[in-house]
Structures are given as C-alpha cells and as structure tokens.
Design a protein around this motif. Structure first.
Motif, PDB file in Angstrom:
ATOM      1  N   ARG A  31       1.011  -0.855   0.335  1.00 19.91           N
ATOM      2  CA  ARG A  31      -0.479   0.461  -0.198  1.00 19.91           C
ATOM      3  C   ARG A  31       0.792   1.781  -0.091  1.00 19.91           C
ATOM      4  NH1 ARG A  31      -5.162   0.030   2.064  1.00 19.91           N
ATOM      5  NH2 ARG A  31      -5.170   2.186   3.530  1.00 19.91           N
ATOM      6  N   PHE A  34       1.766   2.222  -3.441  1.00 13.46           N
ATOM      7  CA  PHE A  34       1.077   1.996  -4.360  1.00 13.46           C
ATOM      8  C   PHE A  34       0.807   3.547  -4.032  1.00 13.46           C
ATOM      9  CE2 PHE A  34      -3.641   2.930  -4.498  1.00 13.46           C
ATOM     10  CZ  PHE A  34      -3.783   3.111  -6.164  1.00 13.46           C
ATOM     11  N   HIS A  35       0.569   4.062  -2.492  1.00 15.89           N
ATOM     12  CA  HIS A  35       0.189   5.714  -2.554  1.00 15.89           C
ATOM     13  C   HIS A  35       2.083   6.201  -2.806  1.00 15.89           C
ATOM     14  CE1 HIS A  35      -2.639   4.300   0.302  1.00 15.89           C
ATOM     15  NE2 HIS A  35      -3.113   5.001  -0.570  1.00 15.89           N
ATOM     16  N   VAL A  38       0.883   7.138  -6.851  1.00 18.10           N
ATOM     17  CA  VAL A  38      -0.759   8.164  -6.930  1.00 18.10           C
ATOM     18  C   VAL A  38       0.392   8.990  -6.008  1.00 18.10           C
ATOM     19  CG1 VAL A  38      -2.055   9.015  -5.787  1.00 18.10           C
ATOM     20  CG2 VAL A  38      -2.299   6.265  -5.968  1.00 18.10           C
ATOM     21  N   ALA A  39       0.565  10.110  -5.498  1.00 13.97           N
ATOM     22  CA  ALA A  39       1.976  10.867  -5.203  1.00 13.97           C
ATOM     23  C   ALA A  39       2.280  11.459  -5.866  1.00 13.97           C
ATOM     24  CB  ALA A  39       2.267  10.948  -3.797  1.00 13.97           C
ATOM     25  N   VAL A  42       0.267  12.506  -8.968  1.00  8.00           N
ATOM     26  CA  VAL A  42      -0.659  14.050  -8.180  1.00  8.00           C
ATOM     27  C   VAL A  42       0.436  14.970  -8.557  1.00  8.00           C
ATOM     28  CG1 VAL A  42      -1.389  15.085  -6.336  1.00  8.00           C
ATOM     29  CG2 VAL A  42      -2.152  13.137  -6.949  1.00  8.00           C
ATOM     30  N   ALA A 105      -4.421  16.534 -16.669  1.00  5.71           N
ATOM     31  CA  ALA A 105      -4.710  15.823 -15.097  1.00  5.71           C
ATOM     32  C   ALA A 105      -3.873  13.824 -15.470  1.00  5.71           C
ATOM     33  CB  ALA A 105      -6.622  15.290 -15.403  1.00  5.71           C
TER      34      ALA A 105
ATOM     35  N   LEU B  32      -6.065  -6.537   3.896  1.00  9.00           N
ATOM     36  CA  LEU B  32      -5.489  -6.073   2.099  1.00  9.00           C
ATOM     37  C   LEU B  32      -5.150  -4.635   1.876  1.00  9.00           C
ATOM     38  CD1 LEU B  32      -5.853  -9.566   1.298  1.00  9.00           C
ATOM     39  CD2 LEU B  32      -4.217  -8.990   1.519  1.00  9.00           C
ATOM     40  N   VAL B 303      -4.455  11.303   0.035  1.00  2.33           N
ATOM     41  CA  VAL B 303      -3.936  11.292  -1.360  1.00  2.33           C
ATOM     42  C   VAL B 303      -4.844  10.522  -2.262  1.00  2.33           C
ATOM     43  CG1 VAL B 303      -2.042   9.966  -1.516  1.00  2.33           C
ATOM     44  CG2 VAL B 303      -2.039  12.013  -2.830  1.00  2.33           C
ATOM     45  N   GLU B 304      -5.230   9.042  -2.707  1.00  2.00           N
ATOM     46  CA  GLU B 304      -5.207   8.561  -3.134  1.00  2.00           C
ATOM     47  C   GLU B 304      -6.719   9.114  -3.793  1.00  2.00           C
ATOM     48  OE1 GLU B 304      -6.253   4.797  -1.735  1.00  2.00           O
ATOM     49  OE2 GLU B 304      -6.347   3.802  -4.433  1.00  2.00           O
ATOM     50  N   ALA B 307      -6.353  12.396  -5.677  1.00  2.00           N
ATOM     51  CA  ALA B 307      -6.270  12.231  -7.172  1.00  2.00           C
ATOM     52  C   ALA B 307      -6.962  11.914  -7.709  1.00  2.00           C
ATOM     53  CB  ALA B 307      -4.805  11.463  -6.740  1.00  2.00           C
ATOM     54  N   ARG B 310      -9.790  15.005  -9.751  1.00  4.59           N
ATOM     55  CA  ARG B 310      -9.149  14.694 -10.821  1.00  4.59           C
ATOM     56  C   ARG B 310      -9.261  13.846 -12.277  1.00  4.59           C
ATOM     57  NH1 ARG B 310      -5.847  19.821 -12.293  1.00  4.59           N
ATOM     58  NH2 ARG B 310      -6.175  21.153 -10.722  1.00  4.59           N
ATOM     59  N   ARG B 311     -10.175  12.445 -12.796  1.00  4.59           N
ATOM     60  CA  ARG B 311     -10.293  11.594 -12.652  1.00  4.59           C
ATOM     61  C   ARG B 311     -11.881  12.231 -13.589  1.00  4.59           C
ATOM     62  NH1 ARG B 311      -8.862   5.665 -11.598  1.00  4.59           N
ATOM     63  NH2 ARG B 311      -9.671   5.931 -14.135  1.00  4.59           N
ATOM     64  N   CYS B 313     -12.732  14.823 -14.893  1.00  4.00           N
ATOM     65  CA  CYS B 313     -12.844  14.663 -16.145  1.00  4.00           C
ATOM     66  C   CYS B 313     -12.096  13.702 -17.296  1.00  4.00           C
ATOM     67  CB  CYS B 313     -11.709  15.919 -16.234  1.00  4.00           C
ATOM     68  SG  CYS B 313      -9.801  15.560 -15.763  1.00  4.00           S
ATOM     69  N   GLU B 314     -12.106  12.756 -17.213  1.00  2.00           N
ATOM     70  CA  GLU B 314     -11.738  11.346 -17.875  1.00  2.00           C
ATOM     71  C   GLU B 314     -13.497  11.280 -17.828  1.00  2.00           C
ATOM     72  OE1 GLU B 314      -7.872   9.977 -16.200  1.00  2.00           O
ATOM     73  OE2 GLU B 314      -9.643   8.533 -16.297  1.00  2.00           O
TER      74      GLU B 314
END
Lengths: 116, 331
Positions: A31, A34-35, A38-39, A42, A105, B32, B303-304, B307, B310-311, B313-314
């Motif tokens: 995780r 993954f984050h 993502v950061a 961004v 984006a 998980l 943050v996920e 983010a 901003r999807r 617009c997709e």
C-alpha cells in the motif's frame, strides 16, 4: 519569469516526482508503494497545470461563445433544455474543454487524435 | 470470548466453533485493503489435522457497520453461485458486532489475478483474453437469471433520479455530466427486464486465472434493476485501461452480447447497452466526485481520494466521445 526564479514551481514538482519514483518507491512495497505512486502522479498533475498556458482564457472564450457566464451557469442552461437544439456545437465545445483538462490530469487517457 | 481481544484470537474462537475443530489455529492475519466502505483481511487457518489454508475476511469498518448490506451480499453471492457463477465459498458470516467487531463474511481464498493491467498485458492470460468477453456475457446472464424472491432485500432505485440527486448534492457544476443526464432523460429506452444486477461487474472485480474467470467479487452494490445496466457498465471506457477493446479492454461487444443471448435466451439491443454505458460513465464521474469529497470534507484524508477528484474529467471526456460518435451517426 516568476519573481521566485529557478527552479520554478513546475521544476520543483518534477524534482519531487523523480525522488518519489526513483528513490522512495523501490524501497517500499504494498500500500505504501501504491500511495507513493499516486503521490508522484499528483505531482505530475501539478507540474502540467503550472506549465499549461492559455487554457483559462480559452475556457472563458468557449463559455462566452455559448452565452454562459461560468460552468454553473452553463450547467443550469443545459439542464433547462436551452441547448437541446444546439447539441453538436455544445458537444464540440465541451470536448475541447475536457481535452484541456485531461491533458493536465492524465494525458495518456486521450484517444490518439486528441493528444498534442 | 471478549470483545477487545485481538482479531486473530477472535477469528480462532469463531472458526473453532463454526468448523467444530477445537484445535484450529489462526496465523498471519494481514490487512489487504481498507477504507471507508469495507476492510479486507487475509489469514491462514491451521486446522487440528490437515493442511493450512488461506481464508479471506471482509468486514465493515467497526465505526461504520452496515449489517443489512453485508447479509444481503452473502445471500446474493450464494444465489449467484447456485446459478453457476463462480464465487469464493463462504465459510462463516454474521452481523453480530460482538463476534469480530463488525458485520463480516469469511470466505475461501481464490488465487488468481484481479489487477486489470496484468490481465490485459501479461503473457499468462494471452490464451484466455479472447474468450473473457464471452465468459462475462455468460456469467452476467446467470446473475440475471437469479429469481428475485430468492434474494430478499434487493433495493430498486431509479438510476437517473439517483444521479440527479448526486449532482445536486455535490454541486460541482459539471456542464458535461449535466448534458449526459439531460441526454439520458430524453433518450431513455423502455426497461429490458427486472433482475438481480451486480452493479459493479468489471475488470478489477473479477479473479482471473489462465483458464478464465475464477470468481466474481464485490457485491456491495447488488440491487434489483434493468439487467442491461451490468452490460453497459462493463463497456465503460474507464475499465479498458488503455486497450482499444470496448468490453473490459479484452473483448468486443459482439462477443459479450452473443454469449449473453446464448445463455439467457434474450437478444441484446446494442443501442440500449450504449445508453447504459453513458449512464455508467456519468455515474463513475459522480462517484469520483463523491470519493474526492470524502478527502475534501475530512471524512477520510487521503492522497488517493484527492487524486480521484481529477479523474472526473476523464469521465466527462468519455461521455463526450460517445455523444460525439452518436451525433455523427445521426447526421
């Protein structure tokens, strides 16, 4: 040139992205990795938004060509049916607008013909 | 059994009782995924005799339990399994918070791949990829064949009404999603039926092995509605992950529709599925707003989630791709 000189805000965002991708991500897993990805993504958005030129003016010009003051006004007019007979014009304008936003984006999301 | 005991101990207590195996042990409890809607954990069950096996626990966040929904999910997956849909076998489930802290389902672990990008690109799935769209058509027909009265509690809501309320509540002012809603209202096709709808059947919620779909996951939004909703959702461009193939990135609409018709005996109208595809795209756009708001309002700072905002617009872009194409066809 900004009063802050270099590195510019976009260049700083790029530097942090590089750090996250090349140094931090390989040291992480699951995780956190993954984050971190993502950061980094961004920061890519921030970098592209800072580097995009003229988008705000073009957005305003498109709204004004449709006779709308802002997005909320345009949304309300669409809802009221004012564009039911002008769909091709509206769709073309909105698509140009959406392309400008996706270019910031997530440019890879665009179909080939919309990438610049 | 005390309510503040560690999770592994509570799992062991529960499984010893459910499996009538007083020597069973639980090892390697690990989370998980987590979040505001559902937690997923995996762990090893070591029985008194025999080999250890991996089990999966899905549990509501203890602060946001939804016991009716968890029970409904268990009923829906069991009904789908009875209709021939591969589902992870449920080992135990319950809504009593005293057992594991929140409503839960424990099921067998199904090995395989859920990451869409791997399913679409890795060599291991090259043989099965051309058959996945047809498999999905068959599985959806089976889900839709489940008698509604065998799954009590399935809610039924007007999807356009829900989207209207969603847009109004959020107040993000998207002219494109407003246009999508207007277009959907003006071109709404008659209902194609009333069935159990999975609601989130897509690449990402399927466990796939080299031989095909091994399990259909994530029944959190199962409901009663128009069966074409599931077909349209599977065609939404966001689930293609960069592939040109319209169905989940792995197949063609013809493959999906043909297999669906073969299993269900119902011919699919591509134009109706297109309408549901636009609806699905708009809804995912609204869904992105909802997720970003969870961050922006401070419900879950992440943050996920930020983010995902901003999807939107997709999804707007995808709505316009379809409308552009349909307008082009009309002229």
């Amino acid at each position: 040139m900004s009063m802050h000189g270099r590195p510019s805000a976009a260049e700083l965002a790029e530097a942090v992205q590089e750090f996250l991708r090349t140094e931090l991500m390989p040291a992480l897993e699951g995780r956190l990795q993954f984050h971190t990805r993502v950061a980094a993504n961004v920061l890519g958005i921030i970098q592209r938004e800072l580097q995009q030129t003229g988008a705000q003016e073009q957005h305003a010009a498109r709204l004004s060509a449709l006779g709308a003051g802002d997005d909320a006004d345009l949304a309300a007019r669409i809802r009221a049916g004012e564009f039911d007979d002008r769909l091709p014009e509206l769709v073309t304008s909105l698509r140009q607008d959406a392309v400008a936003r996706v270019l910031v984006a997530n440019p890879a999301y665009l179909v080939e013909s919309d990438r610049r | 059994m005390t309510t503040d005991a560690p999770l592994d101990q509570r799992l062991a207590d529960l499984l010893r009782e459910v499996l009538a195996d007083p020597a069973a042990q639980v090892r390697g409890v690990r989370q998980l995924s987590g979040g505001a809607s559902r937690e997923t954990w995996a762990f090893e069950l070591v029985p008194g005799s025999g080999a250890a096996r991996t089990l999966v626990l899905r549990r509501d966040p203890p602060l946001a339990p939804r016991p009716e929904l968890m029970a409904l999910e268990a009923r829906a997956t069991e009904a789908a399994a009875a209709a021939g849909v591969p589902e992870p076998a449920i080992v135990a489930s319950g809504s009593d918070p005293d057992v594991l802290g929140a409503p839960f389902i424990i099921s067998k672990f199904v090995p395989g791949e859920t990451l869409a990008r791997r399913i679409l690109r890795d060599d291991a799935y090259a043989q099965i990829r051309p058959h996945l769209a047809a498999q999905c058509g068959d599985l959806l027909a089976r889900i839709h064949s489940v008698p509604l009265d065998s799954v009590p509690g399935l809610a039924s809501a007007d999807p356009l009404q829900r989207s209207r309320e969603g847009l109004d509540t959020l107040g993000w002012s998207s002219p494109t999603l407003e246009l999508a809603l207007r277009w959907l209202e003006r071109t709404r096709p008659p209902a194609s039926g009333h069935a159990m709808v999975h609601g989130d059947f897509r690449n990402g919620n399927l466990i796939v092995g080299p031989e095909g779909v091994r399990a259909v996951l994530d029944w959190e939004v199962v409901h009663a509605g128009d069966p074409m909703e599931d077909l349209g959702w599977l065609c939404v461009r966001a689930w293609r992950f960069g592939s040109d193939l319209p169905v989940g990135g792995f197949g063609t609409r013809e493959q999906l529709f043909e297999a669906y018709a073969q299993t269900s005996g119902t011919k699919v109208d591509p134009e109706v599925v297109r309408w549901w595809e636009v609806l699905g795209t708009m809804r995912w756009g609204i869904g992105c707003m909802v997720q970003a708001e969870r961050h922006l309002r401070g419900t879950t700072r992440s943050v996920e989630l930020a983010a995902i905002g901003r999807r939107v617009c997709e999804q707007e872009y995808d709505v316009l791709l379809v409308l552009d194409e349909l307008l082009g066809e009309a002229t």
